[in-house]
Design a protein around this motif. Structure first.
Motif, PDB file in Angstrom:
ATOM      1  N   SER A 213     -34.822  26.381  45.433  1.00 50.87           N
ATOM      2  CA  SER A 213     -34.325  26.814  44.126  1.00 50.87           C
ATOM      3  C   SER A 213     -33.306  25.800  43.637  1.00 50.87           C
ATOM      4  CB  SER A 213     -33.661  28.194  44.249  1.00 50.87           C
ATOM      5  OG  SER A 213     -32.895  28.498  43.094  1.00 50.87           O
ATOM      6  N   ASN A 214     -33.211  25.656  42.323  1.00 53.46           N
ATOM      7  CA  ASN A 214     -32.117  24.840  41.809  1.00 53.46           C
ATOM      8  C   ASN A 214     -30.890  25.721  41.601  1.00 53.46           C
ATOM      9  OD1 ASN A 214     -32.514  26.234  39.409  1.00 53.46           O
ATOM     10  ND2 ASN A 214     -33.326  24.498  38.278  1.00 53.46           N
ATOM     11  N   ALA A 215     -29.821  25.120  41.079  1.00 52.97           N
ATOM     12  CA  ALA A 215     -28.572  25.860  40.920  1.00 52.97           C
ATOM     13  C   ALA A 215     -28.480  26.513  39.552  1.00 52.97           C
ATOM     14  CB  ALA A 215     -27.388  24.922  41.155  1.00 52.97           C
ATOM     15  N   SER A 216     -29.642  26.827  38.967  1.00 54.17           N
ATOM     16  CA  SER A 216     -29.796  27.547  37.706  1.00 54.17           C
ATOM     17  C   SER A 216     -29.882  26.607  36.506  1.00 54.17           C
ATOM     18  CB  SER A 216     -28.677  28.571  37.472  1.00 54.17           C
ATOM     19  OG  SER A 216     -27.499  27.955  36.986  1.00 54.17           O
ATOM     20  N   VAL A 217     -30.480  27.149  35.424  1.00 52.59           N
ATOM     21  CA  VAL A 217     -30.475  26.487  34.123  1.00 52.59           C
ATOM     22  C   VAL A 217     -29.926  27.485  33.107  1.00 52.59           C
ATOM     23  CG1 VAL A 217     -32.296  24.815  34.628  1.00 52.59           C
ATOM     24  CG2 VAL A 217     -32.927  27.080  33.797  1.00 52.59           C
ATOM     25  N   TYR A 218     -30.076  27.191  31.828  1.00 51.25           N
ATOM     26  CA  TYR A 218     -29.333  27.944  30.821  1.00 51.25           C
ATOM     27  C   TYR A 218     -29.760  29.395  30.664  1.00 51.25           C
ATOM     28  CZ  TYR A 218     -28.157  23.118  29.702  1.00 51.25           C
ATOM     29  OH  TYR A 218     -27.760  21.820  29.786  1.00 51.25           O
ATOM     30  N   ASP A 219     -31.059  29.647  30.589  1.00 50.37           N
ATOM     31  CA  ASP A 219     -31.564  31.011  30.415  1.00 50.37           C
ATOM     32  C   ASP A 219     -33.024  31.052  30.837  1.00 50.37           C
ATOM     33  OD1 ASP A 219     -33.022  29.898  28.241  1.00 50.37           O
ATOM     34  OD2 ASP A 219     -31.445  30.428  26.833  1.00 50.37           O
ATOM     35  N   GLY A 220     -33.616  32.247  30.768  1.00 56.70           N
ATOM     36  CA  GLY A 220     -34.989  32.397  31.235  1.00 56.70           C
ATOM     37  C   GLY A 220     -35.996  31.619  30.418  1.00 56.70           C
ATOM     38  N   ALA A 221     -35.797  31.539  29.101  1.00 51.06           N
ATOM     39  CA  ALA A 221     -36.718  30.791  28.252  1.00 51.06           C
ATOM     40  C   ALA A 221     -36.681  29.306  28.584  1.00 51.06           C
ATOM     41  CB  ALA A 221     -36.368  31.020  26.783  1.00 51.06           C
ATOM     42  N   THR A 222     -35.492  28.782  28.787  1.00 49.53           N
ATOM     43  CA  THR A 222     -35.354  27.380  29.179  1.00 49.53           C
ATOM     44  C   THR A 222     -36.016  27.135  30.525  1.00 49.53           C
ATOM     45  OG1 THR A 222     -33.248  27.241  27.998  1.00 49.53           O
ATOM     46  CG2 THR A 222     -33.698  25.524  29.605  1.00 49.53           C
ATOM     47  N   ALA A 223     -35.853  28.064  31.454  1.00 52.32           N
ATOM     48  CA  ALA A 223     -36.458  27.925  32.776  1.00 52.32           C
ATOM     49  C   ALA A 223     -37.973  27.822  32.677  1.00 52.32           C
ATOM     50  CB  ALA A 223     -36.060  29.091  33.671  1.00 52.32           C
ATOM     51  N   ALA A 224     -38.590  28.660  31.824  1.00 51.57           N
ATOM     52  CA  ALA A 224     -40.044  28.633  31.650  1.00 51.57           C
ATOM     53  C   ALA A 224     -40.494  27.283  31.096  1.00 51.57           C
ATOM     54  CB  ALA A 224     -40.478  29.759  30.727  1.00 51.57           C
TER      55      ALA A 224
ATOM     56  N   SER B 106     -49.962  32.464  28.448  1.00 54.55           N
ATOM     57  CA  SER B 106     -50.439  33.789  28.050  1.00 54.55           C
ATOM     58  C   SER B 106     -49.644  34.318  26.859  1.00 54.55           C
ATOM     59  CB  SER B 106     -50.331  34.779  29.210  1.00 54.55           C
ATOM     60  OG  SER B 106     -50.642  36.084  28.777  1.00 54.55           O
ATOM     61  N   GLN B 107     -50.347  34.906  25.898  1.00 58.92           N
ATOM     62  CA  GLN B 107     -49.690  35.495  24.738  1.00 58.92           C
ATOM     63  C   GLN B 107     -48.948  36.786  25.071  1.00 58.92           C
ATOM     64  OE1 GLN B 107     -52.879  35.753  21.773  1.00 58.92           O
ATOM     65  NE2 GLN B 107     -51.896  34.102  20.621  1.00 58.92           N
ATOM     66  N   THR B 108     -49.081  37.272  26.289  1.00 57.80           N
ATOM     67  CA  THR B 108     -48.346  38.475  26.684  1.00 57.80           C
ATOM     68  C   THR B 108     -46.924  38.153  27.126  1.00 57.80           C
ATOM     69  OG1 THR B 108     -49.097  38.389  28.988  1.00 57.80           O
ATOM     70  CG2 THR B 108     -50.480  39.598  27.426  1.00 57.80           C
ATOM     71  N   ALA B 109     -46.531  36.884  27.063  1.00 63.69           N
ATOM     72  CA  ALA B 109     -45.171  36.501  27.415  1.00 63.69           C
ATOM     73  C   ALA B 109     -44.220  36.893  26.299  1.00 63.69           C
ATOM     74  CB  ALA B 109     -45.094  35.001  27.683  1.00 63.69           C
ATOM     75  N   ASN B 110     -42.943  36.947  26.605  1.00 58.10           N
ATOM     76  CA  ASN B 110     -41.913  37.278  25.628  1.00 58.10           C
ATOM     77  C   ASN B 110     -41.965  36.285  24.465  1.00 58.10           C
ATOM     78  OD1 ASN B 110     -39.192  37.174  24.340  1.00 58.10           O
ATOM     79  ND2 ASN B 110     -38.735  38.760  25.845  1.00 58.10           N
ATOM     80  N   PRO B 111     -41.993  36.755  23.206  1.00 59.26           N
ATOM     81  CA  PRO B 111     -42.066  35.848  22.052  1.00 59.26           C
ATOM     82  C   PRO B 111     -40.937  34.820  22.019  1.00 59.26           C
ATOM     83  CG  PRO B 111     -42.489  38.101  21.357  1.00 59.26           C
ATOM     84  CD  PRO B 111     -42.054  38.174  22.794  1.00 59.26           C
ATOM     85  N   GLY B 112     -39.745  35.206  22.467  1.00 57.51           N
ATOM     86  CA  GLY B 112     -38.640  34.255  22.514  1.00 57.51           C
ATOM     87  C   GLY B 112     -38.899  33.133  23.491  1.00 57.51           C
ATOM     88  N   VAL B 113     -39.498  33.456  24.624  1.00 56.37           N
ATOM     89  CA  VAL B 113     -39.860  32.439  25.614  1.00 56.37           C
ATOM     90  C   VAL B 113     -40.942  31.526  25.042  1.00 56.37           C
ATOM     91  CG1 VAL B 113     -40.845  32.044  27.903  1.00 56.37           C
ATOM     92  CG2 VAL B 113     -39.203  33.900  27.555  1.00 56.37           C
ATOM     93  N   LEU B 114     -41.939  32.119  24.384  1.00 52.35           N
ATOM     94  CA  LEU B 114     -43.007  31.334  23.772  1.00 52.35           C
ATOM     95  C   LEU B 114     -42.449  30.351  22.755  1.00 52.35           C
ATOM     96  CD1 LEU B 114     -45.846  33.958  23.161  1.00 52.35           C
ATOM     97  CD2 LEU B 114     -45.828  32.105  24.818  1.00 52.35           C
ATOM     98  N   SER B 115     -41.459  30.777  21.997  1.00 53.00           N
ATOM     99  CA  SER B 115     -40.862  29.913  20.983  1.00 53.00           C
ATOM    100  C   SER B 115     -40.219  28.682  21.606  1.00 53.00           C
ATOM    101  CB  SER B 115     -39.823  30.702  20.175  1.00 53.00           C
ATOM    102  OG  SER B 115     -39.198  29.896  19.214  1.00 53.00           O
ATOM    103  N   VAL B 116     -39.483  28.870  22.694  1.00 53.16           N
ATOM    104  CA  VAL B 116     -38.835  27.737  23.367  1.00 53.16           C
ATOM    105  C   VAL B 116     -39.888  26.826  24.006  1.00 53.16           C
ATOM    106  CG1 VAL B 116     -37.253  27.084  25.229  1.00 53.16           C
ATOM    107  CG2 VAL B 116     -36.710  29.027  23.753  1.00 53.16           C
ATOM    108  N   ILE B 117     -40.928  27.409  24.591  1.00 53.03           N
ATOM    109  CA  ILE B 117     -42.007  26.612  25.183  1.00 53.03           C
ATOM    110  C   ILE B 117     -42.664  25.740  24.116  1.00 53.03           C
ATOM    111  CG2 ILE B 117     -44.320  26.747  26.189  1.00 53.03           C
ATOM    112  CD1 ILE B 117     -43.366  29.121  27.839  1.00 53.03           C
ATOM    113  N   LYS B 118     -42.903  26.303  22.937  1.00 55.57           N
ATOM    114  CA  LYS B 118     -43.508  25.538  21.846  1.00 55.57           C
ATOM    115  C   LYS B 118     -42.634  24.348  21.468  1.00 55.57           C
ATOM    116  CE  LYS B 118     -46.048  29.393  19.747  1.00 55.57           C
ATOM    117  NZ  LYS B 118     -46.130  30.344  18.592  1.00 55.57           N
TER     118      LYS B 118
END
Length: 441
Positions: free
Chosen positions: A129-140, A158-170
């Motif tokens: 594991s790393n020593a963490s990053v900023y938030d879950g969306a950033t981690a994804a 997958s489109q079933t992921a959290n929309p906020g996470v999808l936004s950061v991934i995009k």
């Protein structure tokens, strides 16, 4: 020291130099619905005393809405936080400590982070594991960055992921010139047939969240098989509390596990700061972003802690880095570590079981009130219902009674959540309110 332009001419020259017509241009990327368009004169005047400042800030803070009960999750969850968590995490030694560039004189901070990494590995069933990053969306998004290769530049998400996470991934994929392919959902979960048709020799990785945004537990083993059949990586987005109850990502074949550590002893705090955790299998450890703390011995044979694999870190080999993250959420990581240590495996299991049981009771009572389940499948502590009347009217009635109801999503559906802090009395009170606004209930 920074230079502050003092005259109107200087300000105009600086705006022109950066290609801005006015100060509003500097904030054009801020969404209009949250941008402040007024003036600041109502907030404070020049020359306020310390007493007056505190009094004014208190007035502003009083505008915040505090709810007696919360039945909304969607990525941020209210759990009970033992008093020992803030008591230990807010000690001055930890609050004032920053990035341990001089590791040899930061042994206490390094050990705390090492214990955090160990905890995350135990929860996710991963090797490192790393020593963490900023938030879950950033981690994804950082997980996808880890998987991209010269001849594999696409990520299936997958489109079933959290929309906020999808936004950061995009956003990340666009910046990395990587192709983002969205896999459709079917009955509230990832469409496995569609996934199999989308994954090919150009696919670097597959990202899926389980439990997903709708609260349903995905078939992690099936997703892993599909990804690995094309020699792609599988990134699992997970809720850390659910891992005390369900199979770990390591057990069902994920290569990388990511998520938000907010449920682990970090308060909602009106949206942050939170904690992004990342863990992976041993063969990917050199691609982990951020810092990694390792354990060794000093010249006297005593246990010591060091910054491991610094040569691949972003602040040293920036031109070859996979990520520009070179710090971590150390204080939030410490809080998560204290929380997990205080509860222990059995305590985390109890939190998970009680959360799931309370959600089941809430779901049962809502069904009896006419809220039909939107999807089949096993859920953890979130679920979606079809509202039998205008969902806005239901949520407004709850709000007026000091209850934050579920999250309204597409159509007339509501995403509900319950954790161990939601009592039977709270749930029964919620049901009485929603029944009062449903015609013929």
């Amino acid at each position: 020291m920074s230079y502050v332009p003092s005259t109107a001419r200087e300000r105009e020259q600086m705006l022109k130099a950066v290609g801005a017509a006015g100060y509003d241009d500097l904030y054009k990327d801020v969404p209009p619905e949250i941008a402040f368009r007024g003036d600041y004169s109502h907030i404070a005047k020049e020359g306020l005393s310390e007493f007056e400042v505190k009094d004014r800030l208190g007035e502003l803070a009083a505008r915040n809405r505090n709810y007696a009960a919360i039945f909304r999750g969607a990525g941020a969850y209210r759990h009970h936080i033992p008093s020992c968590v803030p008591h230990l995490a807010m000690r001055s030694e930890f609050v004032t400590a920053y990035t341990p560039y001089q590791a040899e004189i930061s042994q206490g901070v390094l050990q705390a982070i090492f214990e955090y990494q160990t905890t995350i590995c135990a929860l996710t069933g991963m090797d490192a594991s790393n020593a963490s990053v900023y938030d879950g969306a950033t981690a994804a998004a950082e997980g996808i960055s880890m998987c991209l290769e010269k001849n594999r530049r696409s990520a299936v998400v997958s489109q079933t992921a959290n929309p906020g996470v999808l936004s950061v991934i995009k956003t990340y994929c666009k910046a990395m010139d990587a192709e983002l392919i969205l896999c459709p959902e079917k009955n509230g979960v990832t469409d496995l047939e569609a996934l199999a048709s989308l994954v090919n020799e150009n696919t670097a990785c597959v990202y899926a969240q389980t439990p997903n945004f709708y609260g349903i537990v995905e078939d992690g083993e099936a997703i892993a098989r599909i990804a690995h059949a094309a020699k792609a990586r599988f990134i699992a987005g997970v809720n850390p509390i659910s891992l005390a109850l369900f199979k770990t990502p390591g057990e069902y074949g994920a290569d990388i596990a990511v998520g938000d550590g907010q449920p682990l002893g970090i308060p909602l705090s009106f949206g942050g700061p939170y904690l992004g955790f990342m863990s992976c299998r041993k063969d990917m450890v050199r691609k982990l972003p951020g810092r990694i703390i390792g354990q060794t011995v000093d010249k006297e044979g005593k246990r010591a802690f060091v910054l491991t694999l610094q040569a691949r870190e972003q602040h040293i080999r920036r031109e070859k880095a996979l990520s520009n993250i070179c710090t971590n959420q150390a204080l939030c990581a410490l809080a998560a570590t204290v929380y997990c240590a205080a509860l222990g495996p059995q305590g985390l299991y109890e939190v998970a079981c009680q959360s799931m049981a309370n959600a089941a009771y809430l779901k049962e009572q809502l069904e009896a009130a006419g809220f039909a389940p939107a999807f089949p499948g096993v859920v953890f502590h979130e679920f979606v219902t079809q509202c039998p009347t205008d969902s806005a009217k239901v949520l407004a009635a709850l709000d007026s009674n000091g209850i934050l109801g579920g999250l309204p999503i597409d159509g007339n559906r509501i995403l509900w959540c319950a954790t161990e802090v939601n009592t039977k009395d709270q749930i029964d009170h919620l049901i009485r309110i929603v029944r009062s606004v449903i015609p013929h209930a």
